[in-house]
Scaffold this motif. Structure first.
Motif, PDB file in Angstrom:
ATOM      1  N   GLU A 240       0.832  -1.203   0.000  1.00 33.71           N
ATOM      2  CA  GLU A 240       0.000   0.000   0.000  1.00 33.71           C
ATOM      3  C   GLU A 240       0.865   1.249   0.000  1.00 33.71           C
ATOM      4  O   GLU A 240       0.540   2.242  -0.650  1.00 33.71           O
ATOM      5  N   ASN A 241       1.969   1.220   0.730  1.00 34.58           N
ATOM      6  CA  ASN A 241       2.880   2.357   0.763  1.00 34.58           C
ATOM      7  C   ASN A 241       4.277   1.846   0.402  1.00 34.58           C
ATOM      8  O   ASN A 241       4.953   1.235   1.228  1.00 34.58           O
ATOM      9  N   THR A 242       4.687   2.100  -0.832  1.00 33.83           N
ATOM     10  CA  THR A 242       5.990   1.597  -1.288  1.00 33.83           C
ATOM     11  C   THR A 242       7.153   2.240  -0.536  1.00 33.83           C
ATOM     12  O   THR A 242       8.224   1.642  -0.446  1.00 33.83           O
ATOM     13  N   THR A 243       6.952   3.438   0.003  1.00 32.92           N
ATOM     14  CA  THR A 243       8.036   4.098   0.743  1.00 32.92           C
ATOM     15  C   THR A 243       8.475   3.251   1.934  1.00 32.92           C
ATOM     16  O   THR A 243       9.665   3.185   2.252  1.00 32.92           O
ATOM     17  N   GLU A 244       7.542   2.613   2.606  1.00 31.98           N
ATOM     18  CA  GLU A 244       7.903   1.737   3.727  1.00 31.98           C
ATOM     19  C   GLU A 244       8.780   0.587   3.246  1.00 31.98           C
ATOM     20  O   GLU A 244       9.729   0.193   3.929  1.00 31.98           O
ATOM     21  N   PHE A 246      10.822   0.673   0.649  1.00 30.20           N
ATOM     22  CA  PHE A 246      12.141   1.228   0.346  1.00 30.20           C
ATOM     23  C   PHE A 246      12.956   1.428   1.626  1.00 30.20           C
ATOM     24  O   PHE A 246      14.133   1.043   1.705  1.00 30.20           O
ATOM     25  N   VAL A 247      12.307   2.037   2.613  1.00 29.75           N
ATOM     26  CA  VAL A 247      13.014   2.383   3.853  1.00 29.75           C
ATOM     27  C   VAL A 247      13.396   1.125   4.636  1.00 29.75           C
ATOM     28  O   VAL A 247      14.485   1.062   5.229  1.00 29.75           O
ATOM     29  N   ASN A 248      12.549   0.132   4.629  1.00 31.60           N
ATOM     30  CA  ASN A 248      12.887  -1.127   5.300  1.00 31.60           C
ATOM     31  C   ASN A 248      14.084  -1.799   4.628  1.00 31.60           C
ATOM     32  O   ASN A 248      14.927  -2.401   5.302  1.00 31.60           O
ATOM     33  N   TYR A 249      14.155  -1.698   3.313  1.00 31.94           N
ATOM     34  CA  TYR A 249      15.300  -2.250   2.575  1.00 31.94           C
ATOM     35  C   TYR A 249      16.587  -1.523   2.990  1.00 31.94           C
ATOM     36  O   TYR A 249      17.633  -2.149   3.216  1.00 31.94           O
ATOM     37  N   ILE A 250      16.505  -0.204   3.094  1.00 33.14           N
ATOM     38  CA  ILE A 250      17.667   0.592   3.508  1.00 33.14           C
ATOM     39  C   ILE A 250      18.103   0.202   4.913  1.00 33.14           C
ATOM     40  O   ILE A 250      19.287  -0.006   5.184  1.00 33.14           O
ATOM     41  N   ASP A 251      17.149   0.093   5.819  1.00 34.62           N
ATOM     42  CA  ASP A 251      17.438  -0.249   7.208  1.00 34.62           C
ATOM     43  C   ASP A 251      18.151  -1.599   7.314  1.00 34.62           C
ATOM     44  O   ASP A 251      19.043  -1.778   8.149  1.00 34.62           O
ATOM     45  N   LYS A 252      17.782  -2.510   6.457  1.00 35.79           N
ATOM     46  CA  LYS A 252      18.345  -3.857   6.501  1.00 35.79           C
ATOM     47  C   LYS A 252      19.681  -3.978   5.771  1.00 35.79           C
ATOM     48  O   LYS A 252      20.560  -4.746   6.194  1.00 35.79           O
ATOM     49  N   LEU A 263      19.287   8.665   2.144  1.00 34.70           N
ATOM     50  CA  LEU A 263      18.184   7.960   1.493  1.00 34.70           C
ATOM     51  C   LEU A 263      16.898   8.011   2.319  1.00 34.70           C
ATOM     52  O   LEU A 263      15.815   8.275   1.791  1.00 34.70           O
ATOM     53  N   VAL A 264      17.011   7.755   3.620  1.00 33.64           N
ATOM     54  CA  VAL A 264      15.817   7.760   4.479  1.00 33.64           C
ATOM     55  C   VAL A 264      15.204   9.155   4.512  1.00 33.64           C
ATOM     56  O   VAL A 264      13.974   9.315   4.422  1.00 33.64           O
ATOM     57  N   ASN A 265      16.032  10.165   4.635  1.00 36.34           N
ATOM     58  CA  ASN A 265      15.525  11.534   4.620  1.00 36.34           C
ATOM     59  C   ASN A 265      14.807  11.833   3.310  1.00 36.34           C
ATOM     60  O   ASN A 265      13.706  12.398   3.300  1.00 36.34           O
ATOM     61  N   LEU A 266      15.409  11.432   2.202  1.00 40.60           N
ATOM     62  CA  LEU A 266      14.826  11.693   0.892  1.00 40.60           C
ATOM     63  C   LEU A 266      13.462  11.016   0.744  1.00 40.60           C
ATOM     64  O   LEU A 266      12.471  11.645   0.353  1.00 40.60           O
ATOM     65  N   PHE A 267      13.398   9.733   1.073  1.00 39.47           N
ATOM     66  CA  PHE A 267      12.160   8.982   0.892  1.00 39.47           C
ATOM     67  C   PHE A 267      11.067   9.410   1.872  1.00 39.47           C
ATOM     68  O   PHE A 267       9.914   9.622   1.483  1.00 39.47           O
ATOM     69  N   VAL A 268      11.413   9.530   3.142  1.00 38.42           N
ATOM     70  CA  VAL A 268      10.393   9.834   4.149  1.00 38.42           C
ATOM     71  C   VAL A 268       9.908  11.272   4.014  1.00 38.42           C
ATOM     72  O   VAL A 268       8.698  11.534   4.074  1.00 38.42           O
ATOM     73  N   ASP A 281       3.368   6.575  11.023  1.00 41.08           N
ATOM     74  CA  ASP A 281       4.120   6.383  12.271  1.00 41.08           C
ATOM     75  C   ASP A 281       5.381   5.547  12.058  1.00 41.08           C
ATOM     76  O   ASP A 281       6.441   5.855  12.613  1.00 41.08           O
ATOM     77  N   ALA A 282       5.270   4.469  11.275  1.00 46.35           N
ATOM     78  CA  ALA A 282       6.428   3.598  11.045  1.00 46.35           C
ATOM     79  C   ALA A 282       7.528   4.343  10.303  1.00 46.35           C
ATOM     80  O   ALA A 282       8.724   4.175  10.598  1.00 46.35           O
ATOM     81  N   LEU A 283       7.145   5.173   9.336  1.00 48.52           N
ATOM     82  CA  LEU A 283       8.133   5.948   8.580  1.00 48.52           C
ATOM     83  C   LEU A 283       8.822   6.975   9.472  1.00 48.52           C
ATOM     84  O   LEU A 283      10.037   7.173   9.391  1.00 48.52           O
ATOM     85  N   ILE A 284       8.042   7.637  10.306  1.00 53.84           N
ATOM     86  CA  ILE A 284       8.615   8.644  11.202  1.00 53.84           C
ATOM     87  C   ILE A 284       9.589   7.989  12.180  1.00 53.84           C
ATOM     88  O   ILE A 284      10.658   8.536  12.487  1.00 53.84           O
TER      89      ILE A 284
END
Length: 450
Positions: A240-244, A246-252, A263-268, A281-284
């Motif tokens: 539903e939200n592709t940004t999550e 992307f960010v989860n991939y970065i985190d891992k 990257l996280v700043n750019l996407f979020v 909330d998860a993105l923040i």
């Protein structure tokens, strides 16, 4: 004066020598200058910008010191060029004020490098190339990169520049590479296409995670697209939200803290800018985990403060504007029913693409407790009037205009934008799904008890 003499004598006595900082002198010679065009130099490593004063005859000079050799973006009006400046080399730059994008000439010690950068012989993948089948696309990308490297080697430029340019060339040449899976489907209408492991292996080989490369605009543009594409590998259903995703991939996967922060700043930040705080909330939380830069934090917190006023349940900003007959309609006039707002313009392709779907919804819910309000932000009011009449557009058609407090309050920086309000004029969603999205009708059915 006596103090200066005393310092000079003291320095001679102590054996201290004072040398003037090395400076690069840039001379501009612009034929047919545009009085309204600014000449701006943006340094990629420091982020510093310098405006060059150009006189009425098109001439100007600037001396720049205290910088390391680096790529610099030259902007004249809307035209842009990539330069490479060195603090010990002067450069004369000549072009026609109305055609810098077409031709530019260089003289001076730094001429050879800058002529190489701006001859137009360096080729890169284009949007049109993404309609090629995957294997042909990969082969073309590799061929372009090989040709670009041959050209660089043949230019016989200083080793320090050549080493930097080899890195820049990679990200310049392969810039469109990560987007092939998405753009191929868009261009060919082949919705069955799925990127192969060969594609992902090639893409992975192009990715270098190195915060030192964040000074290169080409790297900063390539990397987010590459990470977004890599995060799709093995995904069978679009989230539903592709940004999550992307960010989860970065985190891992991204261990370089500065690259992860970028990257996280750019996407979020981009996600919150367009979609608001609801459901974020998860993105923040991920933003707070990875982003420590004070300027990034301040900018993000300012954005969140603005979106707080647009969270679900808060009173909507109001509007009051004329309909097609000149009658003023305000948000207060619509209380008692749900309100689905479409902020659009006649010149906006995606806006027009949603109109058939909007018409379907209007017809489906014609006798239900919901208003369909279209707010035009056209500067040309006549164009809006003509289209509304010619196409016999239904719903409540209003002309909002360009400079609207309503658009500012909703932080609208792109259209179309859809908004859903409850019967009391409170926000249900400040960034509602589009008419073409099945979830829109599902939400209407839920609200209306259908």
């Amino acid at each position: 004066m006596n103090r200066i003499k005393s310092m000079m004598v003291l320095s001679l006595m102590l054996g201290i020598s004072f040398t003037e900082a090395e400076a690069s002198k840039l001379t501009f010679k612009i034929a047919n200058p545009d009085d309204g065009a600014k000449t701006v130099l943006s340094f990629t490593e420091t982020g510093e910008k310098k405006e060059v004063e150009i006189d009425a005859t098109g001439n100007g000079t600037i001396e720049i010191n205290d910088f390391t050799p680096q790529y610099v973006l030259l902007q004249y009006g809307r035209a842009r060029r990539t330069l490479y400046l060195d603090p010990v080399q002067d450069l004369t730059i000549s072009f026609d004020g109305g055609a810098m994008w077409k031709a530019i000439n260089f003289d001076g010690a730094a001429a050879a490098v800058n002529t190489y950068l701006n001859t137009g012989k360096i080729k890169n993948l284009t949007f049109q190339d993404t309609k090629l089948k995957e294997d042909a696309f990969i082969n073309k990308a590799d061929s372009l990169f090989a040709a670009n490297n041959e050209g660089l080697n043949a230019a016989n430029l200083p080793a320090a520049f050549t080493d930097k340019e080899k890195i820049r060339l990679k990200y310049f040449t392969y810039g469109f590479f990560p987007m092939h899976p998405m753009y191929y489907v868009y261009q060919t209408k082949d919705s069955t296409h799925v990127a192969s492991n060969t594609f992902y292996n090639k893409l992975q080989s192009l990715i270098t995670i190195d915060s030192n490369l964040l000074t290169l605009p080409e790297y900063k543009e390539f990397l987010p697209n590459a990470i977004a594409s890599m995060s799709n590998q093995g995904v069978t259903e679009k989230p539903e939200n592709t940004t999550e995703q992307f960010v989860n991939y970065i985190d891992k996967n991204i261990k370089d803290e500065k690259v992860a922060e970028y990257l996280v700043n750019l996407f979020v930040y981009g996600n919150i800018s367009s979609r608001g705080l609801d459901g974020s909330d998860a993105l923040i939380s991920m933003f707070n985990k990875h982003v420590k830069d004070a300027k990034m934090l301040d900018k993000f917190n300012t954005l969140c403060t603005k979106w707080e006023k647009l969270k679900a349940g808060t009173p909507s900003p109001v509007f009051s504007c004329p309909d097609i007959n000149g009658k003023t309609v305000s948000l207060a006039d619509l209380k008692g029913k749900f309100v689905y707002i479409d902020v659009w313009a006649t010149w906006c392709g995606p806006c027009r693409g949603e109109l058939p779907h909007l018409k379907t919804l209007e017809e489906k819910y014609a006798d239900k407790d919901i208003y369909f309000v279209s707010l035009s932000c056209d500067k040309n009011k006549k164009a809006w009037e003509n289209m509304v009449k010619k196409d016999e557009m239904k719903g409540i058609q209003l002309h909002l205009g360009v400079e609207s407090p309503f658009m500012d309050a909703y932080l609208i920086n792109g259209i179309p934008r859809f908004i859903l309000l409850d019967r009391d004029g409170k926000i249900i969603s400040a960034n509602m799904t589009r008419p073409s999205d099945p979830k829109t009708a599902e939400k209407f059915n839920e609200l209306l008890g259908l």
